[in-house]
Scaffold this motif. Structure first.
Motif, PDB file in Angstrom:
ATOM      1  N   TYR A  43     -28.731  40.428  27.121  1.00 34.71           N
ATOM      2  CA  TYR A  43     -27.316  40.062  27.051  1.00 34.71           C
ATOM      3  C   TYR A  43     -27.210  38.589  26.710  1.00 34.71           C
ATOM      4  CZ  TYR A  43     -27.973  38.135  31.759  1.00 34.71           C
ATOM      5  OH  TYR A  43     -28.430  37.415  32.833  1.00 34.71           O
ATOM      6  N   ARG A  49     -26.980  44.375  25.147  1.00 31.49           N
ATOM      7  CA  ARG A  49     -27.751  45.125  24.161  1.00 31.49           C
ATOM      8  C   ARG A  49     -28.497  46.284  24.821  1.00 31.49           C
ATOM      9  NH1 ARG A  49     -28.508  39.894  23.343  1.00 31.49           N
ATOM     10  NH2 ARG A  49     -30.624  39.841  24.182  1.00 31.49           N
ATOM     11  N   LEU A  90     -26.795  46.728  16.119  1.00 34.11           N
ATOM     12  CA  LEU A  90     -27.564  45.502  15.952  1.00 34.11           C
ATOM     13  C   LEU A  90     -28.131  45.460  14.527  1.00 34.11           C
ATOM     14  CD1 LEU A  90     -29.502  45.341  19.343  1.00 34.11           C
ATOM     15  CD2 LEU A  90     -27.402  44.160  18.710  1.00 34.11           C
ATOM     16  N   GLU A  94     -32.897  42.348  14.421  1.00 34.96           N
ATOM     17  CA  GLU A  94     -32.891  42.443  15.885  1.00 34.96           C
ATOM     18  C   GLU A  94     -33.637  43.696  16.351  1.00 34.96           C
ATOM     19  OE1 GLU A  94     -28.786  40.658  17.566  1.00 34.96           O
ATOM     20  OE2 GLU A  94     -28.523  42.096  15.925  1.00 34.96           O
ATOM     21  N   ASN A  95     -33.416  44.813  15.651  1.00 35.01           N
ATOM     22  CA  ASN A  95     -34.089  46.065  16.008  1.00 35.01           C
ATOM     23  C   ASN A  95     -35.596  45.961  15.825  1.00 35.01           C
ATOM     24  OD1 ASN A  95     -31.678  47.346  16.666  1.00 35.01           O
ATOM     25  ND2 ASN A  95     -31.387  48.125  14.592  1.00 35.01           N
ATOM     26  N   TYR A  98     -37.213  43.720  18.566  1.00 35.79           N
ATOM     27  CA  TYR A  98     -37.324  44.369  19.865  1.00 35.79           C
ATOM     28  C   TYR A  98     -38.361  45.500  19.836  1.00 35.79           C
ATOM     29  CZ  TYR A  98     -36.563  46.988  24.055  1.00 35.79           C
ATOM     30  OH  TYR A  98     -36.789  47.640  25.230  1.00 35.79           O
ATOM     31  N   GLY A 151     -30.550  49.467  18.071  1.00 40.11           N
ATOM     32  CA  GLY A 151     -29.739  49.038  19.196  1.00 40.11           C
ATOM     33  C   GLY A 151     -28.266  48.925  18.888  1.00 40.11           C
ATOM     34  N   ARG A 153     -24.701  46.723  20.495  1.00 37.02           N
ATOM     35  CA  ARG A 153     -24.177  45.645  21.332  1.00 37.02           C
ATOM     36  C   ARG A 153     -22.811  46.074  21.831  1.00 37.02           C
ATOM     37  NH1 ARG A 153     -24.637  41.978  18.023  1.00 37.02           N
ATOM     38  NH2 ARG A 153     -26.437  40.937  18.882  1.00 37.02           N
TER      39      ARG A 153
END
Length: 194
Positions: A43, A49, A90, A94-95, A98, A151, A153
């Motif tokens: 977060y 997320r 996302l 970002e994906n 992660y 993901g 958000r």
């Protein structure tokens, strides 16, 4: 999000098992509500997320109606946080970042559960899929992120902090984003009757 950070830190340091577990509620295409527990994976000022299979029931629901509500039920410390708002995907970056940090078994599991939420014949078939992907990407070989996995958000529009007290005289504070405000706009804070 500053208040959420304070409470989340306190929940984390209190020894609660999985304080990042949250109940996620969505609306399915028929208009029926559905809830399930997922893990918040981060977060910041922009929101919370979490990650899933975009083809799953919750993924499809969030694509069809990008609104959601989550509840953090921290019963052991007599606290609860409810957050509702809009949901956005996302970015691929970002994906990918992660996914690369996930344990190898979880990466393989994302591939094996491509048809998440769909009926399966039996456990053996599911385990067989996992074993086949483990052969495709043996230890030491980087596992790519499936295109269908990523993901979301949750961008808060309303947040309620609930603190349990004796005799049902609970403290409840609602943060409501002022009409027309951006995600970092003005919040109206109300004390709610227990």
């Amino acid at each position: 999000m500053e208040q959420f950070h304070t409470w989340f830190t306190q929940a984390h340091t209190s020894g609660l098992a999985e304080p990042n577990a949250m109940v996620l509620s969505t609306i399915d295409p028929t208009g029926a509500p559905r809830a399930r527990t997922v893990l918040m994976k981060g977060y910041d000022h922009a929101g919370l997320r979490f990650f899933t299979n975009y083809r799953s029931r919750k993924g499809r629901s969030l694509e069809d109606d990008p609104r959601a509500c989550v509840v953090f039920p921290w019963h052991a410390i007599r606290r609860q946080v409810m957050i509702s708002g809009s949901v956005e995907r996302l970015t691929d970056r970002e994906n990918d970042e992660y996914f690369a940090r996930r344990p190898r078994g979880s990466q393989l599991g994302a591939w094996a559960s491509e048809r998440q939420s769909a009926p399966v014949a039996d456990r053996a078939g599911l385990d067989g899929l996992y074993a086949r992907f483990a052969e495709v990407w043996p230890p030491g070989v980087e596992i790519p992120r499936p295109a269908y996995w990523g993901g979301f958000r949750l961008v808060p529009r309303e947040v309620e902090f609930w603190q349990g007290r004796s005799d049902r005289m609970h403290d409840r504070f609602r943060y409501l984003l002022a009409a027309g405000a951006a995600s970092d706009g003005d919040w109206v804070i109300d004390r709610l009757s227990p």
